[in-house]
Write a protein that holds these residues in place. Structure first.
Motif, PDB file in Angstrom:
ATOM      1  N   SER A   1       0.831  -1.214   0.000  1.00  0.00           N
ATOM      2  CA  SER A   1       0.000   0.000   0.000  1.00  0.00           C
ATOM      3  C   SER A   1       0.856   1.250   0.000  1.00  0.00           C
TER       4      SER A   1
ATOM      5  N   PHE B   1       1.716   8.961  -6.414  1.00  0.00           N
ATOM      6  CA  PHE B   1       1.902  10.402  -6.214  1.00  0.00           C
ATOM      7  C   PHE B   1       3.096  10.934  -7.027  1.00  0.00           C
TER       8      PHE B   1
ATOM      9  N   GLY C   1      -1.794   2.059 -10.185  1.00  0.00           N
ATOM     10  CA  GLY C   1      -1.908   1.582  -8.813  1.00  0.00           C
ATOM     11  C   GLY C   1      -1.998   0.067  -8.756  1.00  0.00           C
TER      12      GLY C   1
ATOM     13  N   THR D   1       2.521   1.710  -3.296  1.00  0.00           N
ATOM     14  CA  THR D   1       1.574   2.110  -4.327  1.00  0.00           C
ATOM     15  C   THR D   1       1.221   3.587  -4.216  1.00  0.00           C
ATOM     16  N   ILE D   2       0.951   4.049  -2.988  1.00  0.00           N
ATOM     17  CA  ILE D   2       0.573   5.457  -2.812  1.00  0.00           C
ATOM     18  C   ILE D   2       1.725   6.367  -3.230  1.00  0.00           C
TER      19      ILE D   2
END
Lengths: 264, 312
Positions: A68, A76, A188, A71-72
């Protein structure tokens, strides 16, 4: 014609069915003639063995955490850079982008040994940071987002935002980002899957049971209990369920994003 | 006076805004370069240096020049890992492409219904992790009275101890690669098929071309870019095969080490034996192999493209 499709279907899906039923069978069921093709009564026992022999939930939590956060961060930074390369004018843009393309050609295995040494020096051996931070430099993500921004963001929108006195970051956050969302979703999924399934690097860098990702934990389980098939397949089955559920729910998005990377 | 003041203020504000705007893009793209410098470029350059040292990770680092490469090129196990990798790559890529094109043609047919269902089913193997795949197929192939040998016995064949011989170990690993990627590749081919204009097929039909000839002379040539893409993909992936043989053979490569790939050998040397210099040398050779392959692919691609341009 349907005949060959059905054969393909059976070959593709049967291993999952077998994994499911074997998670509730004794180990001996894996080598019975004729093969066992129905669920057994051992699920609870196998499950207890899994919990006794590997930190199942801790490893799942580590994998979710790493995948997670990675991925974030990738979403970004890739959208920010992709947007800049696509819609902002600056000196050296072509060369800087060309450099990113060039880095995609180099196989990651080349830097495996030195990267491990660097991680030793900065004290990240056995740390999940070692899995997250290097993946921020995601060349594919930037190339992908630039491509997407090219067609998704009308240039007039950016210039009118500039005239209205938007700061550069607000231009990105309020105007560009919402338009980039579909492309970001694909990136993502791509990134999450890659991070979740990664095995070699975590295997090298993680040396502590409490830090194992689920792939490393399963790999270790095979190494020690290679013939306890019931337990092994029970753990594997449980680790696979979440991903299959996510896939079945979002299968259209999955398929389009994983194959769309192919066409540029 | 005051009007002049305002004008000046506005001009200054504009200037500072422009300055900020011109600085911003570099700021936006900088994270990649900063992280890449530390964890990408530096290790890459460093690995060339490491390939020329002898180091166990603890004691002093001794510079030995090209000794590691000399050892490597006379190391039979290294050559075996290279040949294993190429055999597995070959045994998986060719069937993979044939199967994937077949599935794509079937899914593209107007006669087939429930396409979304078939697509999802064929894609499912690609979603699962390599470790999962390795464990499941390791057991399916590895047990003498396991399921795969049962299926073979139905076809009248003898049970095979898959991991007891190099060649059958390689076949088992290749099978797993095909299993995992056939659906994915077929969807790429499907997208390629759908981009071929219907009018071409109509023209062929009017000319009375058979289905097979249409496929051979219209479909295949127009699929060439997609075909090349999948070949490039499976070449680069194939040279880096690690997880499947590692898990399936429990790290050993099987009896006779037919499943020992280049990356597995690299892993064993660097991280099991702690020969970091030797491991780095293997990485450098792998890098060269992949660069040569990429260059070949590039040459072939550009040649095909220029040929295509000639025809047009």
């Amino acid at each position: 014609m349907y005949g060959s499709l059905v054969i393909g279907f059976v070959i593709s899906v049967f291993p999952f069915y077998w994994l499911g039923i074997m998670s509730s069978q004794k180990s001996s069921a894996a080598y019975q003639f004729p093969p066992v093709l129905h669920p057994g009564k051992q699920f609870g026992i196998n499950y207890i063995h899994v919990l006794q022999n590997m930190p199942f939930f801790g490893s799942m939590a580590n994998s979710f955490y790493v995948a997670s956060i990675t991925t974030i961060l990738v979403m970004f930074f890739s959208s920010l850079a992709g947007y800049a390369f696509s819609k902002l004018e600056f000196r050296g843009r072509r060369y800087l982008f060309g450099f990113i393309l060039l880095t995609m050609m180099v196989p990651s295995q080349l830097s495996l040994v030195p990267l491990f040494i660097i991680m030793t020096k900065i004290g990240w051996v056995g740390s999940l940071n070692a899995l997250i931070v290097p993946s921020i430099a995601n060349a594919f993500g930037i190339v992908w987002m630039r491509q997407y921004a090219e067609k998704a963001i009308p240039t007039e929108l950016i210039s009118s935002g500039k005239i209205d006195g938007c700061t550069p970051f607000r231009l990105y956050w309020n105007i560009a980002l919402p338009l980039l969302l579909p492309g970001l979703a694909a990136l993502g999924i791509f990134t999450f899957m890659g991070s979740w399934n990664d095995y070699l690097w975590p295997l090298i860098i993680l040396n502590n049971k409490s830090q194992y990702t689920i792939q490393v934990a399963l790999g270790m389980l095979v190494g020690v209990h290679a013939t306890d098939y019931g337990m092994l397949l029970n753990g594997t089955f449980l680790a696979t369920i979440p991903l299959i559920v996510i896939f079945l729910v979002f299968n259209k998005l999955f398929i389009s994003s994983l194959t769309s990377g192919a066409f540029k | 006076m005051s009007i002049l003041q305002v004008e000046q203020d506005v001009a200054e504000a504009r200037k500072s805004l422009r300055a900020r705007l011109s600085f911003a893009p570099y700021f936006f793209i900088s994270p990649f370069y900063v992280v890449f410098l530390a964890f990408g470029l530096f290790p890459m350059v460093y690995s060339f240096y490491l390939s020329m040292v002898k180091w166990d990770g603890l004691g002093p680092m001794n510079f030995v020049g090209f000794t590691n490469f000399q050892l490597l090129f006379t190391d039979p196990q290294f050559w075996q890992s290279v040949s294993n990798t190429f055999i597995i790559w070959f045994e998986s890529t060719i069937p993979l492409i044939i199967i994937a094109i077949t599935i794509a043609v079937l899914l593209n047919s107007t006669l087939v219904r429930f396409k979304a269902f078939w697509r999802a089913a064929f894609f499912l193997p690609n979603v699962t992790s390599l470790v999962t795949v390795g464990i499941v197929f390791g057991i399916l192939f590895g047990t003498q009275f396991g399921l795969i040998n049962y299926v073979l016995s139905l076809a009248g064949m003898h049970a095979i101890q898959w991991f007891n011989y190099p060649s059958t170990t390689q076949l088992a690993v290749a099978f797993v690669i095909i299993w995992r990627w056939a659906g994915y590749d077929s969807l790429i081919f499907l997208a390629g098929l759908q981009s071929i204009p219907e009018s071409l097929y109509e023209a062929a039909r009017v000319d009375g071309a058979s289905r097979f000839r249409t496929f051979l002379y219209i479909t295949l040539p127009l699929l060439q870019p997609v075909l090349l893409f999948t070949v490039v993909l499976s070449t680069i992936g194939g040279m880096q095969i690690f997880t499947e043989p590692q898990i399936m053979t429990n790290g050993s490569g099987g009896i006779g080490q037919g499943g020992l790939t280049i990356v597995m050998y690299l892993y064993n040397q660097a991280f099991q034996n702690h020969s970091f210099g030797y491991g780095a040398a293997i990485a450098v050779v792998l890098f060269v192999i992949i660069v040569v392959f990429s260059a070949l692919n590039y040459l072939i691609t550009t040649r095909f493209q220029s040929q295509g341009a000639d025809i047009e």
